[in-house]
Structures are given as structure tokens and as C-alpha cells.
Motif scaffolding. Structure first.
Motif, mmCIF file in Angstrom:
data_model
loop_
_atom_site.group_PDB
_atom_site.id
_atom_site.type_symbol
_atom_site.label_atom_id
_atom_site.label_comp_id
_atom_site.label_asym_id
_atom_site.label_seq_id
_atom_site.Cartn_x
_atom_site.Cartn_y
_atom_site.Cartn_z
ATOM 1 N N PHE A 1 19.231 59.437 -22.599
ATOM 2 C CA PHE A 1 19.246 59.324 -21.350
ATOM 3 C C PHE A 1 20.002 58.385 -20.576
ATOM 4 O O PHE A 1 20.384 57.492 -21.147
ATOM 5 C CB PHE A 1 17.525 58.724 -21.453
ATOM 6 C CG PHE A 1 16.573 59.766 -22.177
ATOM 7 C CD1 PHE A 1 16.015 60.813 -21.619
ATOM 8 C CD2 PHE A 1 15.997 59.263 -23.554
ATOM 9 C CE1 PHE A 1 15.105 61.521 -22.035
ATOM 10 C CE2 PHE A 1 15.390 59.981 -24.123
ATOM 11 C CZ PHE A 1 14.857 61.311 -23.590
ATOM 12 N N TYR B 1 17.769 55.328 -14.753
ATOM 13 C CA TYR B 1 17.760 55.320 -13.433
ATOM 14 C C TYR B 1 18.078 54.093 -12.627
ATOM 15 O O TYR B 1 17.675 52.977 -12.921
ATOM 16 C CB TYR B 1 16.239 55.711 -13.098
ATOM 17 C CG TYR B 1 15.763 56.988 -13.458
ATOM 18 C CD1 TYR B 1 15.749 58.116 -12.843
ATOM 19 C CD2 TYR B 1 15.388 57.005 -14.994
ATOM 20 C CE1 TYR B 1 15.196 59.290 -13.437
ATOM 21 C CE2 TYR B 1 14.997 58.269 -15.633
ATOM 22 C CZ TYR B 1 14.854 59.456 -14.809
ATOM 23 O OH TYR B 1 14.518 60.526 -15.639
ATOM 24 N N GLN C 1 6.310 63.774 -16.801
ATOM 25 C CA GLN C 1 7.809 64.574 -16.154
ATOM 26 C C GLN C 1 8.843 64.650 -17.013
ATOM 27 O O GLN C 1 9.529 65.322 -16.791
ATOM 28 C CB GLN C 1 7.839 63.864 -14.749
ATOM 29 C CG GLN C 1 6.783 64.213 -13.724
ATOM 30 C CD GLN C 1 6.617 63.116 -12.307
ATOM 31 O OE1 GLN C 1 7.126 62.084 -12.553
ATOM 32 N NE2 GLN C 1 6.467 63.862 -11.382
ATOM 33 N N ILE C 2 9.222 63.301 -17.668
ATOM 34 C CA ILE C 2 10.284 63.362 -18.480
ATOM 35 C C ILE C 2 10.240 64.562 -19.706
ATOM 36 O O ILE C 2 11.109 65.110 -19.835
ATOM 37 C CB ILE C 2 10.517 61.873 -19.118
ATOM 38 C CG1 ILE C 2 10.656 60.881 -17.915
ATOM 39 C CG2 ILE C 2 11.668 61.762 -19.903
ATOM 40 C CD1 ILE C 2 10.438 59.665 -18.403
ATOM 41 N N GLY D 1 10.822 67.813 -18.189
ATOM 42 C CA GLY D 1 12.056 67.749 -17.335
ATOM 43 C C GLY D 1 11.784 67.929 -16.031
ATOM 44 O O GLY D 1 12.507 68.512 -15.151
ATOM 45 N N ALA E 1 12.568 63.345 -12.997
ATOM 46 C CA ALA E 1 13.340 63.386 -14.172
ATOM 47 C C ALA E 1 14.773 63.721 -13.979
ATOM 48 O O ALA E 1 14.832 64.850 -13.504
ATOM 49 C CB ALA E 1 12.428 63.799 -15.420
ATOM 50 N N SER F 1 16.619 64.203 -16.969
ATOM 51 C CA SER F 1 17.061 65.034 -18.262
ATOM 52 C C SER F 1 16.244 66.264 -18.324
ATOM 53 O O SER F 1 15.275 66.562 -17.575
ATOM 54 C CB SER F 1 16.377 63.924 -19.229
ATOM 55 O OG SER F 1 15.351 63.554 -18.970
ATOM 56 N N LEU G 1 10.291 60.128 -27.288
ATOM 57 C CA LEU G 1 9.454 60.289 -26.199
ATOM 58 C C LEU G 1 8.123 60.961 -26.630
ATOM 59 O O LEU G 1 7.031 60.533 -26.204
ATOM 60 C CB LEU G 1 10.341 61.173 -25.066
ATOM 61 C CG LEU G 1 10.965 60.121 -24.094
ATOM 62 C CD1 LEU G 1 10.001 59.201 -23.419
ATOM 63 C CD2 LEU G 1 12.044 59.271 -24.707
ATOM 64 N N TYR H 1 14.878 52.214 -17.649
ATOM 65 C CA TYR H 1 14.658 53.113 -18.514
ATOM 66 C C TYR H 1 13.218 53.413 -18.984
ATOM 67 O O TYR H 1 12.553 52.863 -19.611
ATOM 68 C CB TYR H 1 15.406 53.006 -19.954
ATOM 69 C CG TYR H 1 16.838 53.281 -19.821
ATOM 70 C CD1 TYR H 1 17.539 54.345 -20.287
ATOM 71 C CD2 TYR H 1 17.709 52.183 -19.422
ATOM 72 C CE1 TYR H 1 18.924 54.320 -20.029
ATOM 73 C CE2 TYR H 1 18.913 52.134 -19.189
ATOM 74 C CZ TYR H 1 19.477 53.274 -19.410
ATOM 75 O OH TYR H 1 21.142 53.342 -19.135
ATOM 76 N N GLU I 1 11.984 56.081 -20.287
ATOM 77 C CA GLU I 1 12.121 56.304 -21.752
ATOM 78 C C GLU I 1 11.967 55.179 -22.677
ATOM 79 O O GLU I 1 13.008 54.987 -23.530
ATOM 80 C CB GLU I 1 13.296 57.111 -21.908
ATOM 81 C CG GLU I 1 13.637 58.396 -20.886
ATOM 82 C CD GLU I 1 14.310 58.118 -19.869
ATOM 83 O OE1 GLU I 1 14.665 58.918 -18.902
ATOM 84 O OE2 GLU I 1 14.730 56.658 -19.611
#
Length: 444
Positions: free
Chosen positions: A108, A111, A122-123, A126, A130, A132, A153, A216, A218
């Protein structure tokens, strides 16, 4: 540090089963005066996965999670989308921790401070904002190793769903608190107090990352702030567990599985190499502007953690770890001695120029410097290659090999390095000597 444009680095060395020393060098940012200390916080990047794996295994030990059960049986807010691959073999926590679950998304990019942060859901899917791709299964789980930040994740969501708590809180309760990692946190955003202790990330050219660092969400894959001392404490705690010490962070049975390794040299979280007394586990971390590395020999009571606030820090860390290994007599990591061969400057000049890596749309620049070549990359890094023969060169930074061959179609020189092939541009002035074999310059 100057060579790699890294303003600050922090080191902790493990010897005789304890932290022998910890020290910071340089400054927290390239245009600042605040020195790096042993309490300066760095982004641990992917070493977060080692902490996440330890926390997940603690939950296995408590009976909250199961290593070999279909994770969709415990996932609630989101589930691994079923397809033909999961029909063959369900995704399990064991496979997620060892990067063998067939899950997509390697890593990743984080941001910037002005960007909207996506939710975990959302990650996973995708979805904007997001940045990714969706995290999905695209090969049979258990069939092969493929490094996957996306898999962690799924672990993050699994921990949340199984406990009903935030991932950061579970990691605090299960790992950071029990190990005594008092400086470390998964919290996003950072508290004002911790912001004052952080190092600022830097690019390959040494410029500060905008806003000093990316964020992050993530978390399990890349969202840990820590220090070498704290991470060394974790390394020692896992070593104690493997040695069946009382009141260890993990039971010996779980620790043995975590550090068991396999043909891919991966355990349940860390890389695992060697066996017996020379067994060692490690993990590296790469975030935007930060690099880190942890390595521990459980049986020998040796190891080190190094964290740097620059994209060039991985090569700096390699050199530091080799020096530590030599000084503290590790069985591995010793510097390799290689002999360079003499090559006249005209032959070196003939190999200089711009080389296009068409498969990746990038260009490598090669120039001669005294008796060797310098290869520069688009990201701003550069490597020192000495000749080992007429067609082969080696890099003093990491031992990479570079070879020159000739295109059978165009007769243009081809450079091969780091698994890539690059063709010398035809719009450059021809060298004034024979390049290599049939790669001759055109007649005047």
C-alpha cells in the motif's frame, strides 16, 4: 547516511539475550536540528505484520481464533468473496499469516495528509477513496507463497469481528502492553504528544515527504509507529516463547509454528531462515519515506533492529546489519568479498548511456566514474557497479549483478539487472570503441 540521503537512523543491538545498546544518529528531518534518539518514532511499515501476526496468534491461544478454520465462518462485517479458487480450498488464518492464501495486493502507498481516508471495508473492496485494488483470491489458497499486504487486511478485519474491538486496541492489549512496547502504537491519527517524537520521512533524493509522512489505515499491514528498542523487545519475547520460558507472549507450541518456516522460508508472520542454533527470523519494512529491518537469532540471543527515515535506508540498513554481524560474530550476514577486474576507461565509456526498460516504461542511466559504472534509477537511487569480467559487473551496495549482451536483431547493447532487460537508446552518440562482441559502432 549522506551517501543514501538518509537524515536519521536508529539502531538497537541484541546480544547475549538482551538489548546490548540502542542509539540514534542524525536528525529527524533533513532541514532540522532535532537529533534522532532511541525514543524517536519511525514508521515500522511492514514490520507491523509481525506484530499483527503475534496478536492473532495470541487470539488463537485464547481460543478466539482458529488457525485452520475457514475465516469466513468468523468474518462478519466483510467476507472473502467466494469463487472457483475458494471452492477448492477455503482461506485460513494460517495461510493469511504465511502469505499463502492466494490473496491479491502486494502493498500500500498510504495517504497524504490532505487525502480522504477510506474505511477498512472500502480498502478491502477497492472502493473510493481507497487507492489500492480490491483484495481478492485469484489462486488456490495454500498452493504457493506470494507476499500479500492484502491478506493482512483480512486478518485485521478478522481480529475486529472476532473480538468486537478496534484492531489498535486488541494489539495494545495482546502485544504492545504485555511485551512492554511502551513507545509503539497503531493509533491513527497520532496523538499530539507522539507527533512531537516522530521522524520525518524522506525521498531517495533526500527531500521531506509532504506532511512528513503518509497515513496508513491499512493498519495490520503497515500502520505501526515504533522504535528499534520496542521491536527488539518483541524479538526477545518471541525468542523466549520459542525457548519455552515461563510467562511467554506465546506458548511454545504456537511459537514453534510461528517460527517453523517452510520451503519458502516463511513462518506465520516473519521470514524464517536456517535451523537449530543458526535459525533466525526477520522482517523488513518499506513505507513512503521510511525503511526498517528486524532480525533475531533466538537460540544465540543475537539480533538487531534498524530504522531509517529515508527511501534509501534499505541499502544503508544492509551495510549497518553487515557491520553488526561482523562485530558480534553472527553466523550469517557477513560481507562478501569480491575481486574487481581492470577495465580501461574507453571500454567503460562505451557502456555508458541511457537504457530503456520497455516492459516497465522506465529508463536507467549508466555513466562511468573513474574505474567503475554508476547506474541511476528513475526513483533517484544509484548503484556502484565494478567490473568482474568483460560482460559482468557487481554492485558494492547489495551484490546485484549486471551483464551486457547484444540484441540479435538490432545489434544494440542490452543491459540486464534486477530481473530486467534494458535496450540502449539508438538516438545516442555511438561509442568510439567496440562495445561487446558483435555490438560494434557504425562506421564513421
Amino acid at each position: 547516511m549522506a551517501r543514501y540521503n538518509v537524515p536519521g537512523v536508529s539502531i538497537a543491538v541484541i546480544d547475549n539475550g538482551t538489548i546490548a545498546w540502542a542509539k540514534g544518529y542524525g536528525t529527524t528531518r533533513e532541514d532540522g536540528t532535532l537529533p534522532v534518539s532511541e525514543s524517536t518514532l519511525f514508521q515500522a511499515a511492514s514490520i507491523a505484520k509481525l506484530v499483527a501476526a503475534t496478536g492473532a496468534l495470541r487470539l488463537v491461544q485464547h481460543g478466539v481464533l482458529d488457525l485452520d478454520r475457514d475465516v469466513n465462518l468468523q468474518l462478519r462485517a466483510w467476507r472473502v468473496p467466494p469463487n472457483q479458487f475458494t471452492a477448492e480450498h477455503a482461506v485460513t488464518l494460517r495461510e493469511l499469516l504465511s502469505h499463502r492464501a492466494g490473496i491479491t495486493v502486494h502493498g500500500f502507498s498510504g495517504y497524504a495528509h490532505g487525502d480522504s481516508l477510506p474505511s477498512l471495508r472500502q480498502i478491502l473492496d477497492g472502493e473510493p477513496p481507497a487507492n489500492s485494488a480490491p483484495i481478492r483470491v485469484d489462486m488456490t489458497p495454500g498452493s504457493q507463497f506470494r507476499y500479500s499486504g492484502g491478506g493482512y487486511l483480512v486478518v485485521q478485519q478478522l481480529v475486529i469481528d472476532a473480538t468486537g474491538q478496534s484492531f489498535a486496541q486488541v494489539m495494545q492489549d495482546e502485544v504492545l502492553g504485555p511485551v512492554g512496547m511502551t513507545s509503539s502504537t497503531f493509533m491513527l491519527p497520532l496523538s499530539d504528544e507522539r507527533k512531537g517524537l516522530t521522524a520525518c520521512g524522506h525521498t531517495y533524493s533526500g527531500e521531506s515527504v509532504e506532511g512528513c509522512w503518509n497515513r496508513y489505515p491499512e493498519t495490520a499491514a503497515a500502520g505501526l509507529w515504533s522504535t528499534p528498542t520496542d521491536l527488539a523487545k518483541l524479538g526477545l519475547a518471541l525468542s523466549a516463547a520459542a525457548g519455552e520460558a515461563p510467562n511467554s507472549i506465546l506458548s511454545k507450541a504456537i511459537a514453534t509454528q510461528m517460527l517453523g518456516g517452510n520451503a519458502d522460508e516463511t513462518g506465520l508472520g516473519p521470514g524464517v531462515h536456517g535451523a537449530g542454533e543458526v535459525l533466525h527470523f526477520d522482517h523488513a519494512g518499506w513505507n513512503n519515506g521510511f525503511r526498517s529491518y528486524l532480525v533475531v537469532y533466538p537460540a544465540l540471543g543475537k539480533g538487531a533492529v534498524v530504522m531509517a527515515n529515508g527511501d534509501g535506508g534499505d541499502l544503508l540498513i544492509n551495510e549497518i546489519v553487515r557491520s553488526i554481524a561482523r562485530t558480534y560474530r553472527w553466523p550469517d550476514y557477513a560481507p562478501e568479498q569480491r575481486n574487481a577486474t581492470a577495465m580501461d576507461t574507453a571500454a567503460l565509456d562505451a557502456r555508458a548511456g541511457e537504457y530503456d526498460v520497455r516492459a516497465y516504461g522506465l529508463t536507467l542511466n549508466v555513466r562511468r566514474e573513474r574505474d567503475h559504472l554508476i547506474v541511476s534509477t528513475p526513483r533517484g537511487s544509484w548503484y556502484t557497479f565494478y567490473p568482474a569480467g568483460d560482460t559482468t559487473f557487481f554492485a558494492t551496495e547489495d551484490g546485484s549483478e549486471l551483464t551486457f549482451t547484444c540484441s540479435p536483431q538490432s545489434r544494440q547493447p542490452i543491459l540486464r539487472v534486477w530481473g530486467m532487460a534494458a535496450l540502449r537508446r539508438t538516438d545516442q552518440p555511438p561509442p568510439n570503441v567496440s562495445f561487446i562482441g558483435p555490438c560494434l559502432p557504425p562506421a564513421p
